[in-house]
Design a protein around this motif. Structure first.
Motif, PDB file in Angstrom:
ATOM      1  N   ASP A  48       0.795  -1.229   0.000  1.00  9.10           N
ATOM      2  CA  ASP A  48       0.000   0.000   0.000  1.00  9.10           C
ATOM      3  C   ASP A  48       0.828   1.280   0.000  1.00  9.10           C
ATOM      4  OD1 ASP A  48      -2.386  -1.515   0.146  1.00  9.10           O
ATOM      5  OD2 ASP A  48      -2.153  -1.695   2.319  1.00  9.10           O
ATOM      6  N   ASN A  49       2.126   1.170   0.269  1.00 10.78           N
ATOM      7  CA  ASN A  49       2.895   2.401   0.437  1.00 10.78           C
ATOM      8  C   ASN A  49       4.339   2.196  -0.005  1.00 10.78           C
ATOM      9  OD1 ASN A  49       4.273   4.670   1.408  1.00 10.78           O
ATOM     10  ND2 ASN A  49       2.964   4.846   3.213  1.00 10.78           N
ATOM     11  N   SER A  50       4.673   2.707  -1.165  1.00  9.53           N
ATOM     12  CA  SER A  50       6.031   2.547  -1.682  1.00  9.53           C
ATOM     13  C   SER A  50       7.051   3.300  -0.831  1.00  9.53           C
ATOM     14  CB  SER A  50       6.118   3.015  -3.136  1.00  9.53           C
ATOM     15  OG  SER A  50       5.812   4.401  -3.237  1.00  9.53           O
ATOM     16  N   HIS A  51       6.641   4.388  -0.202  1.00  6.26           N
ATOM     17  CA  HIS A  51       7.556   5.129   0.671  1.00  6.26           C
ATOM     18  C   HIS A  51       7.926   4.299   1.905  1.00  6.26           C
ATOM     19  CE1 HIS A  51       7.285   8.779  -1.667  1.00  6.26           C
ATOM     20  NE2 HIS A  51       5.960   8.655  -1.667  1.00  6.26           N
ATOM     21  N   GLU A  52       6.952   3.583   2.438  1.00  5.65           N
ATOM     22  CA  GLU A  52       7.234   2.719   3.583  1.00  5.65           C
ATOM     23  C   GLU A  52       8.190   1.597   3.172  1.00  5.65           C
ATOM     24  OE1 GLU A  52       5.053   0.041   7.041  1.00  5.65           O
ATOM     25  OE2 GLU A  52       3.846   0.814   5.401  1.00  5.65           O
ATOM     26  N   THR A  53       7.967   1.031   1.995  1.00  4.23           N
ATOM     27  CA  THR A  53       8.875  -0.001   1.496  1.00  4.23           C
ATOM     28  C   THR A  53      10.293   0.540   1.398  1.00  4.23           C
ATOM     29  OG1 THR A  53       7.125  -1.121   0.250  1.00  4.23           O
ATOM     30  CG2 THR A  53       9.383  -1.533  -0.445  1.00  4.23           C
ATOM     31  N   ALA A  54      10.440   1.723   0.839  1.00  2.00           N
ATOM     32  CA  ALA A  54      11.767   2.330   0.694  1.00  2.00           C
ATOM     33  C   ALA A  54      12.403   2.593   2.057  1.00  2.00           C
ATOM     34  CB  ALA A  54      11.673   3.628  -0.105  1.00  2.00           C
ATOM     35  N   PHE A  55      11.625   3.083   3.000  1.00  2.00           N
ATOM     36  CA  PHE A  55      12.134   3.348   4.345  1.00  2.00           C
ATOM     37  C   PHE A  55      12.613   2.067   5.017  1.00  2.00           C
ATOM     38  CE2 PHE A  55      11.429   3.672   8.938  1.00  2.00           C
ATOM     39  CZ  PHE A  55      12.239   4.755   9.232  1.00  2.00           C
ATOM     40  N   LEU A  56      11.779   1.026   4.981  1.00  2.00           N
ATOM     41  CA  LEU A  56      12.138  -0.241   5.613  1.00  2.00           C
ATOM     42  C   LEU A  56      13.351  -0.880   4.938  1.00  2.00           C
ATOM     43  CD1 LEU A  56       8.557  -1.733   6.144  1.00  2.00           C
ATOM     44  CD2 LEU A  56      10.033  -0.637   7.865  1.00  2.00           C
ATOM     45  N   GLU A  57      13.412  -0.789   3.618  1.00  5.09           N
ATOM     46  CA  GLU A  57      14.549  -1.360   2.905  1.00  5.09           C
ATOM     47  C   GLU A  57      15.822  -0.578   3.212  1.00  5.09           C
ATOM     48  OE1 GLU A  57      16.532  -4.186   0.830  1.00  5.09           O
ATOM     49  OE2 GLU A  57      14.475  -4.244   1.580  1.00  5.09           O
ATOM     50  N   GLY A  58      15.697   0.706   3.458  1.00  3.04           N
ATOM     51  CA  GLY A  58      16.854   1.514   3.877  1.00  3.04           C
ATOM     52  C   GLY A  58      17.394   1.043   5.218  1.00  3.04           C
ATOM     53  N   GLN A  59      16.506   0.765   6.166  1.00  2.00           N
ATOM     54  CA  GLN A  59      16.938   0.224   7.452  1.00  2.00           C
ATOM     55  C   GLN A  59      17.676  -1.092   7.249  1.00  2.00           C
ATOM     56  OE1 GLN A  59      13.209  -0.186   9.579  1.00  2.00           O
ATOM     57  NE2 GLN A  59      13.599   1.691  10.737  1.00  2.00           N
ATOM     58  N   ARG A  60      17.087  -1.950   6.445  1.00  2.00           N
ATOM     59  CA  ARG A  60      17.660  -3.275   6.196  1.00  2.00           C
ATOM     60  C   ARG A  60      19.032  -3.169   5.538  1.00  2.00           C
ATOM     61  NH1 ARG A  60      17.199  -7.072   2.013  1.00  2.00           N
ATOM     62  NH2 ARG A  60      17.326  -9.206   2.775  1.00  2.00           N
ATOM     63  N   SER A  61      19.172  -2.241   4.600  1.00  2.00           N
ATOM     64  CA  SER A  61      20.445  -2.120   3.882  1.00  2.00           C
ATOM     65  C   SER A  61      21.575  -1.665   4.806  1.00  2.00           C
ATOM     66  CB  SER A  61      20.314  -1.188   2.682  1.00  2.00           C
ATOM     67  OG  SER A  61      20.162   0.147   3.081  1.00  2.00           O
ATOM     68  N   VAL A  62      21.274  -0.843   5.792  1.00  2.00           N
ATOM     69  CA  VAL A  62      22.297  -0.429   6.758  1.00  2.00           C
ATOM     70  C   VAL A  62      22.778  -1.630   7.559  1.00  2.00           C
ATOM     71  CG1 VAL A  62      22.730   0.938   8.837  1.00  2.00           C
ATOM     72  CG2 VAL A  62      21.526   1.963   6.904  1.00  2.00           C
ATOM     73  N   LEU A  63      21.859  -2.463   7.996  1.00  2.79           N
ATOM     74  CA  LEU A  63      22.229  -3.658   8.753  1.00  2.79           C
ATOM     75  C   LEU A  63      23.051  -4.620   7.890  1.00  2.79           C
ATOM     76  CD1 LEU A  63      22.185  -5.387  11.269  1.00  2.79           C
ATOM     77  CD2 LEU A  63      19.963  -6.269  10.525  1.00  2.79           C
ATOM     78  N   ILE A  64      22.655  -4.795   6.639  1.00  2.00           N
ATOM     79  CA  ILE A  64      23.419  -5.664   5.739  1.00  2.00           C
ATOM     80  C   ILE A  64      24.841  -5.133   5.580  1.00  2.00           C
ATOM     81  CG2 ILE A  64      23.612  -6.421   3.330  1.00  2.00           C
ATOM     82  CD1 ILE A  64      20.501  -6.639   3.371  1.00  2.00           C
ATOM     83  N   PHE A  65      24.993  -3.822   5.462  1.00  4.23           N
ATOM     84  CA  PHE A  65      26.321  -3.212   5.374  1.00  4.23           C
ATOM     85  C   PHE A  65      27.135  -3.508   6.630  1.00  4.23           C
ATOM     86  CE2 PHE A  65      29.089   0.276   6.578  1.00  4.23           C
ATOM     87  CZ  PHE A  65      29.972   0.288   5.509  1.00  4.23           C
ATOM     88  N   MET A  66      26.521  -3.330   7.793  1.00  2.00           N
ATOM     89  CA  MET A  66      27.223  -3.572   9.054  1.00  2.00           C
ATOM     90  C   MET A  66      27.693  -5.021   9.141  1.00  2.00           C
ATOM     91  SD  MET A  66      24.708  -1.376  11.535  1.00  2.00           S
ATOM     92  CE  MET A  66      25.424  -1.923  13.052  1.00  2.00           C
ATOM     93  N   LYS A  67      26.837  -5.945   8.769  1.00  2.94           N
ATOM     94  CA  LYS A  67      27.203  -7.363   8.822  1.00  2.94           C
ATOM     95  C   LYS A  67      28.310  -7.675   7.815  1.00  2.94           C
ATOM     96  CE  LYS A  67      24.117 -10.464   9.894  1.00  2.94           C
ATOM     97  NZ  LYS A  67      24.365 -10.941  11.234  1.00  2.94           N
ATOM     98  N   ALA A  68      28.303  -7.023   6.677  1.00  2.00           N
ATOM     99  CA  ALA A  68      29.377  -7.214   5.684  1.00  2.00           C
ATOM    100  C   ALA A  68      30.718  -6.707   6.235  1.00  2.00           C
ATOM    101  CB  ALA A  68      29.032  -6.504   4.383  1.00  2.00           C
ATOM    102  N   MET A  69      30.671  -5.655   7.026  1.00  2.00           N
ATOM    103  CA  MET A  69      31.905  -5.090   7.583  1.00  2.00           C
ATOM    104  C   MET A  69      32.545  -6.024   8.609  1.00  2.00           C
ATOM    105  SD  MET A  69      32.656  -2.261   6.085  1.00  2.00           S
ATOM    106  CE  MET A  69      33.644  -1.196   7.122  1.00  2.00           C
ATOM    107  N   ILE A  70      31.754  -6.834   9.278  1.00  2.00           N
ATOM    108  CA  ILE A  70      32.336  -7.725  10.303  1.00  2.00           C
ATOM    109  C   ILE A  70      32.587  -9.131   9.774  1.00  2.00           C
ATOM    110  CG2 ILE A  70      31.373  -6.415  12.211  1.00  2.00           C
ATOM    111  CD1 ILE A  70      29.241  -8.571  12.545  1.00  2.00           C
ATOM    112  N   LYS A  71      32.194  -9.376   8.546  1.00  2.00           N
ATOM    113  CA  LYS A  71      32.417 -10.683   7.930  1.00  2.00           C
ATOM    114  C   LYS A  71      33.925 -10.874   7.695  1.00  2.00           C
ATOM    115  CE  LYS A  71      30.382 -13.174   4.071  1.00  2.00           C
ATOM    116  NZ  LYS A  71      29.545 -13.002   2.879  1.00  2.00           N
TER     117      LYS A  71
END
Length: 75
Positions: A48-71
């Motif tokens: 129902d909300n593409s802005h919400e999708t973008a916001f949530l995916e932004g949160q997720r992408s930061v976490l993925i970056f953090m996990k890549a840094m400690i891999k």
């Protein structure tokens, strides 16, 4: 020292800093919490909300970056 070599050293140090912070019991608890809060293992799609999708995916992408840094590096 050329710019690329300097940048490589900065990134290498930053990766080590991430590992120091998150390879502790406290850091592991924080990462575990962030995995839940930042939707690591669930969909971020909001039909129902593409802005919400973008916001949530932004949160997720930061976490993925953090996990890549400690891999562990494959050097």
């Amino acid at each position: 020292m050329d710019q690329n070599n300097k940048q490589d050293k900065v990134i290498k140090q930053l990766r080590e800093d991430y590992k120091i912070v998150f390879n502790t019991d406290e850091g592991a608890r924080v990462l575990n919490d962030l995995e839940k809060r930042c939707h690591l293992f669930v969909t971020t799609f909001s039909k129902d909300n593409s802005h919400e999708t973008a916001f949530l995916e932004g949160q997720r992408s930061v976490l993925i970056f953090m996990k890549a840094m400690i891999k562990p590096n494959k050097e």
